[in-house]
Design a protein around this motif. Structure first.
Motif, short mmCIF file in Angstrom:
data_model
loop_
_atom_site.label_atom_id
_atom_site.label_comp_id
_atom_site.label_asym_id
_atom_site.label_seq_id
_atom_site.Cartn_x
_atom_site.Cartn_y
_atom_site.Cartn_z
N ALA A 1 9.00 19.48 -38.70
CA ALA A 1 9.43 20.71 -38.06
C ALA A 1 8.26 21.40 -37.37
CB ALA A 1 10.05 21.65 -39.09
N ASN A 2 8.60 22.11 -36.30
CA ASN A 2 7.59 22.90 -35.60
C ASN A 2 8.30 23.96 -34.76
OD1 ASN A 2 4.91 23.54 -34.46
ND2 ASN A 2 5.86 22.83 -32.58
N GLY A 3 7.74 25.17 -34.77
CA GLY A 3 8.33 26.22 -33.98
C GLY A 3 9.76 26.51 -34.40
N SER A 4 10.68 26.36 -33.47
CA SER A 4 12.09 26.65 -33.74
C SER A 4 12.90 25.40 -34.07
CB SER A 4 12.72 27.33 -32.51
OG SER A 4 12.05 28.53 -32.21
N TYR A 5 12.25 24.24 -34.14
CA TYR A 5 13.00 22.99 -34.25
C TYR A 5 12.67 22.21 -35.51
CZ TYR A 5 14.33 23.67 -29.37
OH TYR A 5 14.83 24.17 -28.21
N ILE A 6 13.70 21.57 -36.06
CA ILE A 6 13.55 20.54 -37.07
C ILE A 6 13.89 19.22 -36.40
CG2 ILE A 6 14.42 19.61 -39.25
CD1 ILE A 6 15.18 22.47 -40.03
N TYR A 7 13.00 18.25 -36.49
CA TYR A 7 13.22 16.93 -35.92
C TYR A 7 13.53 15.94 -37.05
CZ TYR A 7 11.22 18.66 -31.56
OH TYR A 7 10.98 19.37 -30.41
N VAL A 8 14.54 15.10 -36.85
CA VAL A 8 14.92 14.08 -37.81
C VAL A 8 14.68 12.72 -37.20
CG1 VAL A 8 16.87 13.02 -38.98
CG2 VAL A 8 16.56 15.48 -39.09
N LEU A 9 13.91 11.87 -37.89
CA LEU A 9 13.55 10.54 -37.41
C LEU A 9 14.23 9.51 -38.30
CD1 LEU A 9 11.10 12.66 -37.02
CD2 LEU A 9 9.78 10.67 -36.38
N CYS A 10 15.16 8.75 -37.74
CA CYS A 10 16.02 7.86 -38.51
C CYS A 10 15.50 6.43 -38.56
CB CYS A 10 17.42 7.87 -37.92
SG CYS A 10 18.20 9.51 -37.91
N ARG A 11 16.05 5.67 -39.52
CA ARG A 11 15.60 4.30 -39.70
C ARG A 11 16.03 3.39 -38.54
NH1 ARG A 11 19.29 1.84 -44.61
NH2 ARG A 11 21.35 2.30 -43.75
N ASN A 12 17.07 3.80 -37.77
CA ASN A 12 17.47 3.02 -36.60
C ASN A 12 16.69 3.44 -35.34
OD1 ASN A 12 18.57 5.49 -36.05
ND2 ASN A 12 20.67 4.76 -35.69
N LYS A 13 15.61 4.21 -35.55
CA LYS A 13 14.70 4.68 -34.50
C LYS A 13 15.26 5.85 -33.70
CE LYS A 13 13.80 0.63 -32.53
NZ LYS A 13 13.13 -0.40 -31.70
N SER A 14 16.48 6.30 -34.00
CA SER A 14 17.02 7.46 -33.28
C SER A 14 16.33 8.74 -33.76
CB SER A 14 18.53 7.56 -33.49
OG SER A 14 18.84 7.87 -34.83
N VAL A 15 16.30 9.74 -32.89
CA VAL A 15 15.64 11.01 -33.17
C VAL A 15 16.61 12.14 -32.82
CG1 VAL A 15 13.68 12.51 -32.64
CG2 VAL A 15 13.37 10.03 -32.67
N HIS A 16 16.72 13.12 -33.71
CA HIS A 16 17.61 14.27 -33.51
C HIS A 16 16.82 15.54 -33.80
CE1 HIS A 16 21.07 11.40 -33.92
NE2 HIS A 16 20.16 10.78 -34.67
N ARG A 17 17.25 16.65 -33.21
CA ARG A 17 16.58 17.91 -33.51
C ARG A 17 17.59 19.05 -33.59
NH1 ARG A 17 13.11 20.01 -28.19
NH2 ARG A 17 14.90 20.66 -26.92
N LEU A 18 17.20 20.08 -34.36
CA LEU A 18 18.04 21.25 -34.56
C LEU A 18 17.23 22.51 -34.31
CD1 LEU A 18 20.67 22.60 -35.78
CD2 LEU A 18 19.44 22.60 -37.97
N ASN A 19 17.74 23.39 -33.46
CA ASN A 19 17.13 24.70 -33.27
C ASN A 19 17.68 25.62 -34.36
OD1 ASN A 19 16.26 27.26 -32.49
ND2 ASN A 19 16.51 26.82 -30.30
N PHE A 20 16.91 25.76 -35.46
CA PHE A 20 17.43 26.47 -36.62
C PHE A 20 17.47 27.97 -36.43
CE2 PHE A 20 12.87 25.89 -37.32
CZ PHE A 20 12.46 27.18 -37.61
N ARG A 21 16.86 28.49 -35.36
CA ARG A 21 16.90 29.93 -35.12
C ARG A 21 18.25 30.37 -34.53
NH1 ARG A 21 11.85 31.99 -35.87
NH2 ARG A 21 10.11 30.55 -35.61
N ILE A 22 19.01 29.43 -34.02
CA ILE A 22 20.33 29.74 -33.45
C ILE A 22 21.37 29.46 -34.52
CG2 ILE A 22 21.98 29.16 -31.65
CD1 ILE A 22 19.63 28.36 -29.89
N LYS A 23 22.16 30.45 -34.83
CA LYS A 23 23.07 30.39 -35.97
C LYS A 23 24.02 29.20 -35.89
CE LYS A 23 26.42 33.16 -38.54
NZ LYS A 23 27.11 34.46 -38.64
#
Length: 551
Positions: free
Chosen positions: A309-331
């Motif tokens: 995580a950094n700033g406003s985002y949480i990044y998720v790094l998956c075993r299939n090499k895909s990457v996702h992120r969430l802006n946790f400051r937005i409800k």
């Protein structure tokens, strides 16, 4: 009857450039010499004229160079001259970061705008705290507007790391004030005060401006304990009477306020708990020791992944090499799919945040790897870096002083190792350091000042409760007080004078914290995991987030 014959123009152009480049390499039919120092390059007038306005103007007139069939470049880097010629012939060139300034100089002389654009992209994608000032200087010198804009964004998002650079003292006061006054700044009031003191300290003459900087800071959001600490320890304050009175005045006001949970530890500095018993993400406040709901967007795409995580985002790094992120400051925000990683890093990619970029190193679980790559979030792009010399899985990573430290892990034979090394992205240099006293993997690790604390982990299939500290300045390891219980798959977080540890729910039943000053462990939440099925945790402010979900 005439027929128009059509071909693949792009394919034909590529083939022509390849042939021309080969002809140049073999010095066939060359009619023009480009000289830089003692190095001579044989070329063709027509090709140079077609590829460069500089050569076109030179060779279509009766110039000395045209008549003699030779041009001599003085006071330039010969390798960069070759790179520019290669670009004219092939559209490609190779360059090290250290040579970028010299290459831009030659590209400007030869009027190669495409080279300038390509170098601009490299500079914009590789900005770090260590390279920020040199990148800004190059952008200003050669009018690289896109790089200047990227530098402005990077400066505001990574100001605390940039402030550790010696050149920080040369930043104009208006830029510092813009950071201090910004309502959208990602730094808290305590960090703004630290930032101001660093800027003043780098150049003692700037003491005359300290009121203008400090008066925009909201001292009512800074604890009395921290202000007292500054008065007692900060040389620039204790050595200047006006400065001392200014801080002391705010200390007296703070002492009269009722004690609050420190406001600099707000929502974005909570420890995030991934609780699998509920459909939300929870948070733990290290000051109040309360657990509350944090965000509704639980990640459920895959069972195995690592995160950062950094700033406003949480990044998720998956075993299939895909990457996702969430802006946790937005409800009501949702997980957003980003560009996939390039290499396979196993089920729980080990990652660390440094200078505005995510770095993923080695493998995880039982997949050993030497792969290293970095993610530039602004460009949504992964870039491969120099591989690690050895293949490791389940090592622990921490960033400090513009470098990444890699601790322990599991070797190819499946046993824990005591290795300890440093990777510096700006130079792509790997350096082996003094190994730990004992082999260990999946430890918690956190950097405090110039010390790296390695906490718990696994050794020969059992959890360990050790605490080892590496002093970066003296390059020595020290054993400190052990935890009350063994912990593995540990996440460690630095909050105030404490280091907190959170473990996988199956390996330990307690949350502990370590008093750095008194070398003492305290159990914070006994039987925590009887209420919450916690797999891993995070503290968003420090960019440390690991999540590992068992089947």
């Amino acid at each position: 009857m005439m027929h128009i014959v059509c071909c693949d123009v792009e394919k034909h152009a590529v083939k022509m450039m390849e042939e021309l480049h080969q002809i140049k390499r073999e010095n066939d039919h060359c009619d023009f010499i480009v000289q830089a120092g003692d190095d001579v390059y044989y070329t063709h007038k027509n090709v140079l004229s077609a590829g460069s306005d500089y050569f076109k103007a030179m060779l279509e007139h009766d110039t000395k160079e045209h008549r003699e069939g030779r041009v001599v470049f003085k006071d330039v880097d010969s390798e960069c001259v070759k790179n520019c010629i290669d670009f004219i012939y092939s559209g490609n060139f190779e360059i090290s970061y250290e040579k970028i300034n010299n290459l831009l100089h030659v590209a400007c002389l030869m009027q190669l705008e495409d080279v300038k654009d390509a170098v601009s992209d490299i500079l914009a994608e590789t900005i770090t705290a260590a390279s920020y000032f040199s990148t800004r200087h190059i952008a200003d010198m050669y009018g690289l507007d896109a790089v200047s804009v990227k530098c402005d964004v990077f400066f505001h998002e990574n100001i605390m790391e940039i402030s550790n650079q010696p050149e920080f003292g040369n930043v104009e006061k208006n830029h510092i004030l813009a950071i201090l006054k910004s309502g959208n700044s990602k730094i808290c009031e305590k960090e703004k005060l630290i930032l101001s003191l660093k800027w003043i300290e780098y150049n003692q003459k700037k003491k005359l401006n300290f009121h203008e900087c400090l008066e925009v800071i909201k001292f009512d959001k800074i604890s009395a304990a921290f202000l007292q600490h500054l008065l007692e320890t900060h040389a620039i304050i204790s050595n200047d009477l006006a400065f001392y009175k200014f801080i002391n005045q705010h200390l007296l006001k703070a002492a009269k306020r009722p004690e609050k949970t420190e406001e600099e530890i707000d929502k974005h500095e909570l420890i995030i708990l991934f609780d699998d018993n509920t459909d939300c993400i929870r948070s733990f406040n290290p000051i109040t020791e309360k657990i509350e709901k944090f965000h509704d967007a639980k990640f459920e795409h895959l069972k195995y992944f690592g995160s950062i995580a950094n700033g406003s985002y949480i990044y998720v790094l998956c075993r299939n090499k895909s990457v996702h992120r969430l802006n946790f400051r937005i409800k009501n925000s949702k997980w957003e799919r980003m560009k996939d990683m390039i290499r396979d890093h196993g089920e729980n990619p080990r990652s660390v945040f440094l200078s505005g970029s995510i770095f993923v190193i080695g493998g995880s679980c039982w997949v050993t790897s030497s792969a290293v790559e970095t993610f530039h979030s602004s460009a949504n792009q992964w870039v491969q870096l120099k591989d690690k010399p050895t293949e490791i899985a389940n090592e622990s990573l921490v960033s400090l002083n513009d470098s990444i430290y890699c601790i322990g892990g599991v070797g190819k034979d499946g046993t824990a190792v005591s290795s300890f090394c440093r990777f510096t992205p700006s130079s792509s240099e790997w350096v082996d350091l003094q190994p730990m006293r004992f082999p260990v993997c999946v430890s918690g690790v956190v950097a405090v000042n110039q010390n790296i604390f390695v906490i718990g982990g696994s050794r020969r299939n059992w959890s360990v409760n050790s605490l080892e500290c590496y002093d970066v300045t003296s390059a020595q390891w020290t054993s400190l007080s052990s935890m009350n219980a063994g912990h593995t798959l540990v996440s460690a977080y630095h909050v105030g004078n404490w280091i907190l540890t959170v473990s996988d729910y199956e390996t330990c039943n307690e949350l502990e914290k370590y008093d750095i000053t008194n070398d003492k462990w305290i159990i914070v939440k006994p039987k925590l995991y009887q209420c919450y099925k916690i797999y891993k945790s995070a503290i968003v402010k420090h960019g440390l987030l690991n999540y590992y979900k068992y089947l």
